[in-house]
Design a protein around this motif. Sequence first.
Motif, PDB file in Angstrom:
ATOM      1  N   LEU A  52       0.818  -1.221   0.000  1.00 24.47           N
ATOM      2  CA  LEU A  52       0.000   0.000   0.000  1.00 24.47           C
ATOM      3  C   LEU A  52       0.853   1.272   0.000  1.00 24.47           C
ATOM      4  O   LEU A  52       0.618   2.169  -0.813  1.00 24.47           O
ATOM      5  CB  LEU A  52      -0.992  -0.022   1.158  1.00 24.47           C
ATOM      6  CG  LEU A  52      -2.014  -1.161   1.095  1.00 24.47           C
ATOM      7  CD1 LEU A  52      -2.939  -1.119   2.304  1.00 24.47           C
ATOM      8  CD2 LEU A  52      -2.806  -1.138  -0.186  1.00 24.47           C
ATOM      9  N   PRO A  53       1.872   1.379   0.872  1.00 24.74           N
ATOM     10  CA  PRO A  53       2.733   2.570   0.790  1.00 24.74           C
ATOM     11  C   PRO A  53       3.468   2.683  -0.543  1.00 24.74           C
ATOM     12  O   PRO A  53       3.673   3.788  -1.048  1.00 24.74           O
ATOM     13  CB  PRO A  53       3.719   2.385   1.944  1.00 24.74           C
ATOM     14  CG  PRO A  53       3.034   1.479   2.887  1.00 24.74           C
ATOM     15  CD  PRO A  53       2.188   0.565   2.043  1.00 24.74           C
ATOM     16  N   SER A  54       3.849   1.537  -1.132  1.00 25.12           N
ATOM     17  CA  SER A  54       4.524   1.577  -2.434  1.00 25.12           C
ATOM     18  C   SER A  54       3.613   2.147  -3.515  1.00 25.12           C
ATOM     19  O   SER A  54       4.047   2.934  -4.361  1.00 25.12           O
ATOM     20  CB  SER A  54       4.975   0.173  -2.854  1.00 25.12           C
ATOM     21  OG  SER A  54       5.968  -0.293  -2.011  1.00 25.12           O
ATOM     22  N   MET A  55       2.345   1.727  -3.491  1.00 28.67           N
ATOM     23  CA  MET A  55       1.405   2.253  -4.485  1.00 28.67           C
ATOM     24  C   MET A  55       1.227   3.757  -4.312  1.00 28.67           C
ATOM     25  O   MET A  55       1.186   4.494  -5.306  1.00 28.67           O
ATOM     26  CB  MET A  55       0.054   1.542  -4.374  1.00 28.67           C
ATOM     27  CG  MET A  55       0.079   0.136  -4.921  1.00 28.67           C
ATOM     28  SD  MET A  55      -1.547  -0.627  -5.041  1.00 28.67           S
ATOM     29  CE  MET A  55      -2.018  -0.787  -3.343  1.00 28.67           C
ATOM     30  N   LEU A  56       1.137   4.218  -3.073  1.00 29.77           N
ATOM     31  CA  LEU A  56       1.003   5.653  -2.833  1.00 29.77           C
ATOM     32  C   LEU A  56       2.268   6.396  -3.245  1.00 29.77           C
ATOM     33  O   LEU A  56       2.194   7.466  -3.858  1.00 29.77           O
ATOM     34  CB  LEU A  56       0.685   5.911  -1.363  1.00 29.77           C
ATOM     35  CG  LEU A  56      -0.687   5.459  -0.897  1.00 29.77           C
ATOM     36  CD1 LEU A  56      -0.824   5.626   0.607  1.00 29.77           C
ATOM     37  CD2 LEU A  56      -1.782   6.216  -1.619  1.00 29.77           C
ATOM     38  N   ALA A  57       3.430   5.839  -2.918  1.00 32.18           N
ATOM     39  CA  ALA A  57       4.697   6.484  -3.271  1.00 32.18           C
ATOM     40  C   ALA A  57       4.880   6.577  -4.780  1.00 32.18           C
ATOM     41  O   ALA A  57       5.465   7.546  -5.278  1.00 32.18           O
ATOM     42  CB  ALA A  57       5.861   5.724  -2.637  1.00 32.18           C
ATOM     43  N   ARG A  58       4.368   5.594  -5.524  1.00 36.35           N
ATOM     44  CA  ARG A  58       4.497   5.640  -6.990  1.00 36.35           C
ATOM     45  C   ARG A  58       3.664   6.749  -7.615  1.00 36.35           C
ATOM     46  O   ARG A  58       3.860   7.083  -8.769  1.00 36.35           O
ATOM     47  CB  ARG A  58       4.165   4.279  -7.591  1.00 36.35           C
ATOM     48  CG  ARG A  58       5.353   3.354  -7.611  1.00 36.35           C
ATOM     49  CD  ARG A  58       5.153   2.173  -8.524  1.00 36.35           C
ATOM     50  NE  ARG A  58       4.103   1.292  -8.076  1.00 36.35           N
ATOM     51  CZ  ARG A  58       4.250   0.371  -7.130  1.00 36.35           C
ATOM     52  NH1 ARG A  58       5.402   0.226  -6.534  1.00 36.35           N
ATOM     53  NH2 ARG A  58       3.245  -0.402  -6.791  1.00 36.35           N
TER      54      ARG A  58
END
Length: 118
Positions: A52-58
């Motif tokens: 989830l944080p990776s998707m937001l960071a992308r």
Amino acid sequence: MDGLLGRRLNWVSLAALAAFSLHQLVLAFGLYFLLLDSFLDTLCTVPVVLGLPSMLARRIWPRLVLSWGLVALFTLALSLAFEWIIPSFDTRFTRDPWDALAYALGAAIWRFAEPHSL
């Protein structure tokens, strides 16, 4: 799949979040299933906590991809913390090497589904 959100989404992370949430809801109603109760949450942990944080960071850094090494290091730290260190002083936690395997399996499934090049 390169529509509005493009390849920033990882469906494994979203499915893991849905499975975890549904499992917690089922538990709240007093329904129990031995294998699901034992391993589903640990299987979903890495895809949710890293995914989830990776998707937001992308959304900010579109080329962000966590390396296999970082994912493995995070999974090892998670396994050591929750399957070795915390159970040594907190009786609410139990040492279970199968949980460590579930963390690793969830991490591998999630990392294979991560975008490799954007």
